[in-house]
Design a protein around this motif. Structure first.
Motif, PDB file in Angstrom:
ATOM      1  N   LYS A  50       0.839  -1.216   0.000  1.00 30.81           N
ATOM      2  CA  LYS A  50       0.000   0.000   0.000  1.00 30.81           C
ATOM      3  C   LYS A  50       0.868   1.259   0.000  1.00 30.81           C
ATOM      4  CE  LYS A  50      -4.299  -1.435   2.206  1.00 30.81           C
ATOM      5  NZ  LYS A  50      -5.208  -1.243   3.336  1.00 30.81           N
ATOM      6  N   VAL A  51       1.929   1.208   0.785  1.00 31.70           N
ATOM      7  CA  VAL A  51       2.839   2.361   0.834  1.00 31.70           C
ATOM      8  C   VAL A  51       3.491   2.547  -0.522  1.00 31.70           C
ATOM      9  CG1 VAL A  51       4.951   3.258   1.868  1.00 31.70           C
ATOM     10  CG2 VAL A  51       3.269   2.092   3.314  1.00 31.70           C
ATOM     11  N   HIS A  52       3.907   1.445  -1.095  1.00 35.76           N
ATOM     12  CA  HIS A  52       4.579   1.520  -2.390  1.00 35.76           C
ATOM     13  C   HIS A  52       3.664   2.162  -3.433  1.00 35.76           C
ATOM     14  CE1 HIS A  52       7.095   0.388  -5.757  1.00 35.76           C
ATOM     15  NE2 HIS A  52       8.048   0.154  -4.867  1.00 35.76           N
ATOM     16  N   LYS A  53       2.413   1.779  -3.407  1.00 36.25           N
ATOM     17  CA  LYS A  53       1.439   2.327  -4.366  1.00 36.25           C
ATOM     18  C   LYS A  53       1.280   3.849  -4.162  1.00 36.25           C
ATOM     19  CE  LYS A  53      -3.209   1.393  -6.172  1.00 36.25           C
ATOM     20  NZ  LYS A  53      -4.033   2.508  -5.675  1.00 36.25           N
ATOM     21  N   ALA A  54       1.125   4.247  -2.901  1.00 33.11           N
ATOM     22  CA  ALA A  54       0.940   5.675  -2.623  1.00 33.11           C
ATOM     23  C   ALA A  54       2.158   6.479  -3.079  1.00 33.11           C
ATOM     24  CB  ALA A  54       0.692   5.887  -1.127  1.00 33.11           C
ATOM     25  N   ILE A  55       3.334   5.935  -2.842  1.00 34.92           N
ATOM     26  CA  ILE A  55       4.561   6.628  -3.249  1.00 34.92           C
ATOM     27  C   ILE A  55       4.605   6.757  -4.768  1.00 34.92           C
ATOM     28  CG2 ILE A  55       7.060   6.343  -3.454  1.00 34.92           C
ATOM     29  CD1 ILE A  55       7.068   5.233  -0.588  1.00 34.92           C
ATOM     30  N   SER A  56       4.249   5.668  -5.465  1.00 38.37           N
ATOM     31  CA  SER A  56       4.400   5.694  -6.926  1.00 38.37           C
ATOM     32  C   SER A  56       3.373   6.632  -7.571  1.00 38.37           C
ATOM     33  CB  SER A  56       4.292   4.279  -7.501  1.00 38.37           C
ATOM     34  OG  SER A  56       2.980   3.803  -7.304  1.00 38.37           O
ATOM     35  N   GLU A  57       2.310   6.938  -6.861  1.00 38.17           N
ATOM     36  CA  GLU A  57       1.303   7.860  -7.418  1.00 38.17           C
ATOM     37  C   GLU A  57       1.625   9.328  -7.141  1.00 38.17           C
ATOM     38  OE1 GLU A  57      -2.304   6.356  -5.699  1.00 38.17           O
ATOM     39  OE2 GLU A  57      -2.414   4.688  -7.117  1.00 38.17           O
ATOM     40  N   TYR A  58       2.629   9.560  -6.314  1.00 37.48           N
ATOM     41  CA  TYR A  58       2.957  10.942  -5.942  1.00 37.48           C
ATOM     42  C   TYR A  58       3.607  11.683  -7.114  1.00 37.48           C
ATOM     43  CZ  TYR A  58       4.642  14.950  -3.385  1.00 37.48           C
ATOM     44  OH  TYR A  58       4.878  16.229  -2.982  1.00 37.48           O
ATOM     45  N   GLU A  59       3.257  12.943  -7.300  1.00 35.19           N
ATOM     46  CA  GLU A  59       3.774  13.703  -8.443  1.00 35.19           C
ATOM     47  C   GLU A  59       4.331  15.071  -8.063  1.00 35.19           C
ATOM     48  OE1 GLU A  59       4.166  13.026 -11.614  1.00 35.19           O
ATOM     49  OE2 GLU A  59       3.199  11.069 -11.702  1.00 35.19           O
ATOM     50  N   GLU A  60       3.882  15.630  -6.948  1.00 30.41           N
ATOM     51  CA  GLU A  60       4.107  17.063  -6.720  1.00 30.41           C
ATOM     52  C   GLU A  60       5.421  17.390  -6.011  1.00 30.41           C
ATOM     53  OE1 GLU A  60       0.256  17.524  -5.092  1.00 30.41           O
ATOM     54  OE2 GLU A  60      -0.430  18.621  -6.856  1.00 30.41           O
ATOM     55  N   TYR A  61       6.504  16.896  -6.598  1.00 31.07           N
ATOM     56  CA  TYR A  61       7.832  17.089  -6.012  1.00 31.07           C
ATOM     57  C   TYR A  61       8.226  18.559  -5.894  1.00 31.07           C
ATOM     58  CZ  TYR A  61       8.324  12.111  -6.366  1.00 31.07           C
ATOM     59  OH  TYR A  61       8.135  10.773  -6.200  1.00 31.07           O
TER      60      TYR A  61
ATOM     61  N   ILE B  47       9.572  19.109 -12.083  1.00 34.58           N
ATOM     62  CA  ILE B  47      10.938  18.576 -12.026  1.00 34.58           C
ATOM     63  C   ILE B  47      11.334  18.047 -13.396  1.00 34.58           C
ATOM     64  CG2 ILE B  47      10.975  17.945  -9.578  1.00 34.58           C
ATOM     65  CD1 ILE B  47      10.304  15.069 -10.387  1.00 34.58           C
ATOM     66  N   SER B  48      12.612  17.890 -13.572  1.00 32.83           N
ATOM     67  CA  SER B  48      13.169  17.337 -14.802  1.00 32.83           C
ATOM     68  C   SER B  48      12.677  15.893 -14.992  1.00 32.83           C
ATOM     69  CB  SER B  48      14.692  17.386 -14.684  1.00 32.83           C
ATOM     70  OG  SER B  48      15.293  16.197 -15.112  1.00 32.83           O
ATOM     71  N   LYS B  49      12.489  15.494 -16.254  1.00 27.42           N
ATOM     72  CA  LYS B  49      12.045  14.113 -16.534  1.00 27.42           C
ATOM     73  C   LYS B  49      13.069  13.097 -16.046  1.00 27.42           C
ATOM     74  CE  LYS B  49       8.961  15.149 -20.351  1.00 27.42           C
ATOM     75  NZ  LYS B  49       8.909  15.436 -21.782  1.00 27.42           N
ATOM     76  N   LYS B  50      14.335  13.468 -16.143  1.00 33.89           N
ATOM     77  CA  LYS B  50      15.400  12.571 -15.665  1.00 33.89           C
ATOM     78  C   LYS B  50      15.248  12.297 -14.174  1.00 33.89           C
ATOM     79  CE  LYS B  50      19.249  13.390 -18.820  1.00 33.89           C
ATOM     80  NZ  LYS B  50      20.639  13.832 -18.950  1.00 33.89           N
ATOM     81  N   VAL B  51      14.914  13.345 -13.440  1.00 33.97           N
ATOM     82  CA  VAL B  51      14.729  13.188 -11.993  1.00 33.97           C
ATOM     83  C   VAL B  51      13.538  12.269 -11.741  1.00 33.97           C
ATOM     84  CG1 VAL B  51      14.126  14.378  -9.853  1.00 33.97           C
ATOM     85  CG2 VAL B  51      15.734  15.438 -11.463  1.00 33.97           C
ATOM     86  N   HIS B  52      12.483  12.502 -12.486  1.00 33.37           N
ATOM     87  CA  HIS B  52      11.281  11.698 -12.307  1.00 33.37           C
ATOM     88  C   HIS B  52      11.585  10.221 -12.527  1.00 33.37           C
ATOM     89  CE1 HIS B  52       7.082  10.534 -12.434  1.00 33.37           C
ATOM     90  NE2 HIS B  52       6.819  11.721 -11.897  1.00 33.37           N
TER      91      HIS B  52
END
Lengths: 368, 368
Positions: A50-61, B47-52
């Motif tokens: 579940k944690v892995h899924k939430a992390i992989s959906e994150y975008e707003e770095y 962010i840069s695509k490379k970072v992503h």
């Protein structure tokens, strides 16, 4: 003239962590995926799906974290039945320990903790310029009577690790309660429960239930151990709203990164993963204990996800550490904890532990 | 008795960041994706695509970060032509600023910085119990002559923000050099260059070239602005090996999380992204300036990715802030910077800026 650095820094030896896998790989030329790290009490079962899924959906770095940690604080309050104003988030529980020292102690203060206790207590004490009052351990256990006798007017903070790292010893909840009753209420008592999740039901901490009665206690908890989030850095402190508000005054506004907040929330949505990790850990702990017994190696009964065992002398401990390093297995030497005869092994997966025991047995055989 | 907290904490008002998108969404019931946040000087191009890519390939959440930051420190040393022992990593540059104060200053010290300078300077000064010496600004600029005159035997640290936030003003490199030449070499001079990446070529910092000559300077840099990594928390400090080693003595051993380290390395492998972000920022800045002129709004010429503009009175500024909030646009009120007539807007994308200007024009029209 050179820069006038504070004198209290002179005495500080920086913390030495477990050797990173990459570092050993660079040193001995073994590929990273062939190295077994049993050096930092990490969760060998990784993180919850579940944690892995939430992390992989994150975008707003590109956005700053929520500095108040609104969602995570609320989640913690819900799961542990606490009020949000009793909770503060840290960049790992290390951050909480440091902040506790920084709100109460300065060059005029004394801070009490045990011999063989977690190294960060001494580091933060020296960093604020306070005096370390180190209470000799009783057979590797905290001597709370000794703590009490050491209290003076200058005592501002007491660090208690329960279970303690690197010894793995546990203080009985009743004894802890009686100690806290005796401590003058102007002294902040930090109860570091980084390994709480590994305790069996009948041994679990009751400290959250004492918060109403004692305004001077603060518990620190970590997501780096059983929750498996060491890479992301997140922990929390639980105490009176007054203490939490003081810590918030000097906490770095964005001390906990966004991904850590999200991952911690999701890990609290999958406590089954944490419980299963603890069960597997405790099964493997028994197997390691049997093996230490078979090898006639003295070890300290541990309530955490690690065991400290003795090689009988500092030189043998060092040779054993290096022997295992060369086989691609990283343990932790703990001479800096006043335990030079010992090595600390984190409890790995069944497969990791088998290889560790095999190589340890080889070493013991070679040295006979 | 209640807990004896340190007296110097009494004066601290915690940092107030830009309102998070989620918070405004909760407050006014607008969906998060319809909110425009121009409040925290983030990179609106993400962010840069490379970072992503590097982030999405990461798996080892359960392992502690490399506390020495080996790979990132080496990457920084390569890109900026520095020695690894001149570099220290921070949990955002905020961490670097705080650590600088904590290695040199205590209750007996004075710390100098400018009026209208970044709020964290005052916070860390109070947190270490030192006295704030705030030098009145000259038309919103740092008055370095005033700084020099304020130096006493108690001065241990000087904070210089270049460019400064929230004013956006820049100190000429020659003037800065002459100032540093005059400052007694026992005083640590922190040059906060969080917005360096937005400067045009002829204005870029030369401070790294002065490190050989001046052991008492330390530069702080951030990955939270043009690099777009605010969520992950990573910055770095550059100074003499002596200063860096002192900071390492009290730095939290795992202050920078693993993902931040990986993302920062990869962002240094794609400096084109950073440069393009800066170019777009500077184009949009001109458009915003023209619009402020058209609206007859006074603004301070900015060298960062934000502009502070005046609404003429504190009450109008507050009304404007709230008007925009209700339209889903978050700016930053800066009355806590001694600029109650002003609001600070971060420079967004073309589309974001258009909507901001449209709503601002509406507000101005309504108030006439």
């Amino acid at each position: 003239m050179s820069v006038s650095f504070l004198e209290n820094l002179e005495k500080i030896e920086p913390y030495v962590g477990g050797m990173p896998i990459q570092e050993l790989s660079r040193k001995i030329g073994i590929p990273e995926d062939q190295i077994i790290k049993l050096a930092s009490n990490e969760n060998p079962y990784g993180i919850s799906k579940k944690v892995h899924k939430a992390i992989s959906e994150y975008e707003e770095y590109f956005l700053y974290p929520d500095g108040s940690g609104f969602d995570l604080v609320n989640k913690i309050s819900e799961v542990f039945n606490l009020k949000p104003n009793q909770i503060v988030l840290g960049n790992g529980s290390n951050d909480i320990l440091e902040l506790c020292a920084r709100v109460v102690a300065n060059h005029e203060s004394e801070i009490i903790f045990s011999e063989h206790a977690f190294a960060v207590y001494g580091l933060v004490t020296k960093a604020v310029g306070a005096k370390e009052i180190v209470i000799p351990a009783l057979d590797f256990h905290h001597d709370l009577d000794g703590f009490f006798k050491a209290i003076t007017k200058k005592t501002k903070l007491i660090f208690i690790a329960n279970p303690n790292n690197p010894t793995g010893t546990l203080i009985d909840q009743q004894k802890l309660f009686e100690f806290i009753q005796k401590v003058p209420s102007n002294i902040l008592v930090v109860i570091d429960e980084a390994y709480e999740e590994y305790l069996e039901a009948h041994l679990k901490s009751k400290v959250f239930l004492w918060l109403e009665e004692f305004e001077n206690i603060i518990v620190s908890r970590s997501f780096s151990k059983a929750y498996g989030l060491a890479a992301l850095r997140v922990g929390f402190g639980v105490g009176s709203s007054k203490t939490i508000s003081k810590i918030n005054q000097i906490r770095q506004p964005f001390n906990v990164n966004s991904l850590a907040q999200i991952a911690a929330i999701e890990s609290l949505n999958d406590l089954k993963f944490v419980e299963e990790s603890a069960i597997k850990n405790n099964e493997q702990k028994k197997i390691l204990e049997e093996n230490f017994n078979n090898l006639n190696l003295l070890f300290i009964k541990s309530y955490g996800n690690f065991i400290s065992f003795s090689l009988g002398s500092p030189s043998t401990a060092l040779r054993c550490y290096e022997y295992l390093l060369n086989k691609g297995i990283i343990l932790r030497p703990i001479s800096n904890y006043g335990m030079p005869d010992f090595l600390r092994v984190s409890i790995g997966t069944e497969e990791e532990n088998k290889i560790f025991i095999e190589k340890l047995t080889e070493f013991i055989g070679n040295t006979k």
